[in-house]
Write a protein that holds these residues in place. Structure first.
Motif, PDB file in Angstrom:
ATOM      1  N   PRO A  48       0.697  -1.594  -0.171  1.00 38.66           N
ATOM      2  CA  PRO A  48       0.050  -0.055  -0.475  1.00 38.66           C
ATOM      3  C   PRO A  48       0.922   1.108   0.088  1.00 38.66           C
ATOM      4  O   PRO A  48       0.699   2.476  -0.454  1.00 38.66           O
ATOM      5  CB  PRO A  48      -0.470  -0.403   0.795  1.00 38.66           C
ATOM      6  N   ALA A  49       1.830   0.732   0.501  1.00 36.63           N
ATOM      7  CA  ALA A  49       3.110   2.299   0.613  1.00 36.63           C
ATOM      8  C   ALA A  49       3.356   2.723  -0.900  1.00 36.63           C
ATOM      9  O   ALA A  49       4.090   4.193  -1.404  1.00 36.63           O
ATOM     10  CB  ALA A  49       4.456   1.675   1.915  1.00 36.63           C
ATOM     11  N   ARG A  50       2.998   1.913  -1.444  1.00 34.94           N
ATOM     12  CA  ARG A  50       3.862   2.243  -3.206  1.00 34.94           C
ATOM     13  C   ARG A  50       3.160   2.554  -3.667  1.00 34.94           C
ATOM     14  O   ARG A  50       2.845   2.390  -4.825  1.00 34.94           O
ATOM     15  CB  ARG A  50       4.268   1.406  -3.590  1.00 34.94           C
ATOM     16  N   MET A  51       1.719   2.408  -3.755  1.00 35.15           N
ATOM     17  CA  MET A  51       0.023   2.689  -4.668  1.00 35.15           C
ATOM     18  C   MET A  51       0.171   3.792  -3.901  1.00 35.15           C
ATOM     19  O   MET A  51      -0.447   4.361  -2.803  1.00 35.15           O
ATOM     20  CB  MET A  51      -0.687   1.263  -4.219  1.00 35.15           C
ATOM     21  N   PRO A  52      -1.090   4.377  -5.007  1.00 32.22           N
ATOM     22  CA  PRO A  52      -1.621   5.431  -4.185  1.00 32.22           C
ATOM     23  C   PRO A  52      -2.703   5.677  -3.448  1.00 32.22           C
ATOM     24  O   PRO A  52      -3.408   4.203  -3.303  1.00 32.22           O
ATOM     25  CB  PRO A  52      -1.615   6.295  -5.769  1.00 32.22           C
ATOM     26  N   ALA A  53      -2.697   6.669  -2.293  1.00 40.57           N
ATOM     27  CA  ALA A  53      -3.643   6.203  -1.682  1.00 40.57           C
ATOM     28  C   ALA A  53      -5.153   6.412  -2.126  1.00 40.57           C
ATOM     29  O   ALA A  53      -5.882   6.303  -2.413  1.00 40.57           O
ATOM     30  CB  ALA A  53      -3.632   7.837  -0.280  1.00 40.57           C
ATOM     31  N   THR A  54      -5.659   7.939  -3.573  1.00 40.60           N
ATOM     32  CA  THR A  54      -6.908   7.219  -3.542  1.00 40.60           C
ATOM     33  C   THR A  54      -6.874   7.343  -5.335  1.00 40.60           C
ATOM     34  O   THR A  54      -5.533   7.691  -6.167  1.00 40.60           O
ATOM     35  CB  THR A  54      -7.269   9.034  -3.637  1.00 40.60           C
ATOM     36  N   LEU A  55      -7.683   7.173  -5.633  1.00 46.92           N
ATOM     37  CA  LEU A  55      -7.384   7.312  -7.569  1.00 46.92           C
ATOM     38  C   LEU A  55      -7.696   8.631  -7.992  1.00 46.92           C
ATOM     39  O   LEU A  55      -8.423   9.292  -7.419  1.00 46.92           O
ATOM     40  CB  LEU A  55      -8.532   6.014  -8.050  1.00 46.92           C
ATOM     41  N   LEU A  56      -7.081   8.252  -9.318  1.00 47.96           N
ATOM     42  CA  LEU A  56      -7.333   9.645  -9.852  1.00 47.96           C
ATOM     43  C   LEU A  56      -8.164  10.444 -10.882  1.00 47.96           C
ATOM     44  O   LEU A  56      -9.622  10.041 -11.324  1.00 47.96           O
ATOM     45  CB  LEU A  56      -5.757  10.425 -10.690  1.00 47.96           C
ATOM     46  N   TRP A  57      -8.358  11.778 -11.011  1.00 40.76           N
ATOM     47  CA  TRP A  57      -9.686  12.031 -11.680  1.00 40.76           C
ATOM     48  C   TRP A  57     -10.396  10.990 -13.140  1.00 40.76           C
ATOM     49  O   TRP A  57     -11.210  11.218 -13.419  1.00 40.76           O
ATOM     50  CB  TRP A  57      -9.582  13.750 -11.769  1.00 40.76           C
ATOM     51  N   HIS A  58      -9.451  10.603 -13.553  1.00 46.55           N
ATOM     52  CA  HIS A  58      -9.311  10.256 -15.458  1.00 46.55           C
ATOM     53  C   HIS A  58     -10.001   8.224 -14.463  1.00 46.55           C
ATOM     54  O   HIS A  58      -9.945   7.948 -15.675  1.00 46.55           O
ATOM     55  CB  HIS A  58      -8.185  10.179 -15.702  1.00 46.55           C
ATOM     56  N   HIS A  59      -9.850   7.573 -13.574  1.00 46.44           N
ATOM     57  CA  HIS A  59     -10.408   7.004 -13.509  1.00 46.44           C
ATOM     58  C   HIS A  59     -11.546   6.431 -14.003  1.00 46.44           C
ATOM     59  O   HIS A  59     -11.510   5.702 -14.947  1.00 46.44           O
ATOM     60  CB  HIS A  59      -9.839   6.620 -11.680  1.00 46.44           C
ATOM     61  N   PRO A  60     -12.462   7.196 -13.889  1.00 42.93           N
ATOM     62  CA  PRO A  60     -13.772   6.986 -14.214  1.00 42.93           C
ATOM     63  C   PRO A  60     -12.971   6.465 -16.664  1.00 42.93           C
ATOM     64  O   PRO A  60     -14.300   5.568 -16.929  1.00 42.93           O
ATOM     65  CB  PRO A  60     -14.758   7.789 -13.984  1.00 42.93           C
ATOM     66  N   LEU A  61     -12.908   7.911 -16.967  1.00 41.77           N
ATOM     67  CA  LEU A  61     -12.718   7.286 -17.957  1.00 41.77           C
ATOM     68  C   LEU A  61     -11.711   5.888 -17.810  1.00 41.77           C
ATOM     69  O   LEU A  61     -12.663   5.455 -19.782  1.00 41.77           O
ATOM     70  CB  LEU A  61     -11.525   8.676 -18.215  1.00 41.77           C
TER      71      LEU A  61
END
Length: 161
Positions: A48-61
């Motif tokens: 988890p430390a190497r993954m972003p904490a949240t999905l970015l704005w473009h994830h739904p796209l």
């Protein structure tokens, strides 16, 4: 998918239209390997430390792009990280392996809280970061994508009758 392949004889399931082409059993093995690799990364190797904490704005796209690209009648090369699926396993063995990995993924998913389904948990080679919900959707779309391949194999020249 398994029901579709089950309708064919063992010789038909093992038929490869060309030496480097996949048989129906290879397609099933590819799905097993893909889901196993995803499960192993999410449940065992993910840091988890190497993954972003949240999905970015473009994830739904990206999710829409993933769904559309798997639904169009276009052939894709498998990601290089996925092992070659050529197999000598029979349908029963592949069914057992696939059910086993799906049971593990289900148990893992059921043990997570709701928030875990919305954070990045997997880095897909083509589609980037996926949440657990998007990963499960990918599995469904991936299976449907390869159902078309089963049909193409059955229509290939030299297919055993």
């Amino acid at each position: 998918m398994l029901g579709l392949v089950e309708a064919y004889s063992p010789a038909q399931r093992a038929f490869r239209p060309a030496p480097q082409s996949w048989s129906m059993l290879d397609v099933i093995n590819h799905l097993v390997l893909s889901e196993y690799g995803s499960y192993r990364f999410i449940a065992v190797q993910r840091d988890p430390a190497r993954m972003p904490a949240t999905l970015l704005w473009h994830h739904p796209l990206r999710k829409i792009l993933m769904i559309v690209s798997l639904r169009v009648p276009v052939k894709f090369r498998k990601p290089a990280k996925i092992p070659e699926p050529q197999t000598e396993k029979d349908l029963q063995q592949l069914r057992h392996e696939w059910q086993e990995i799906q049971c593990k993924m289900q148990a893992f998913a059921e043990a997570q809280d709701e928030a875990f389904f919305t954070v990045p948990v997997l880095i897909h080679p083509f589609f980037g970061y996926l949440s657990l919900a998007s990963t499960l959707r990918f599995f469904i779309e991936h299976i449907h994508h390869h159902c078309k391949q089963i049909t193409r194999i059955a229509q290939a020249n030299g297919f055993p009758r």
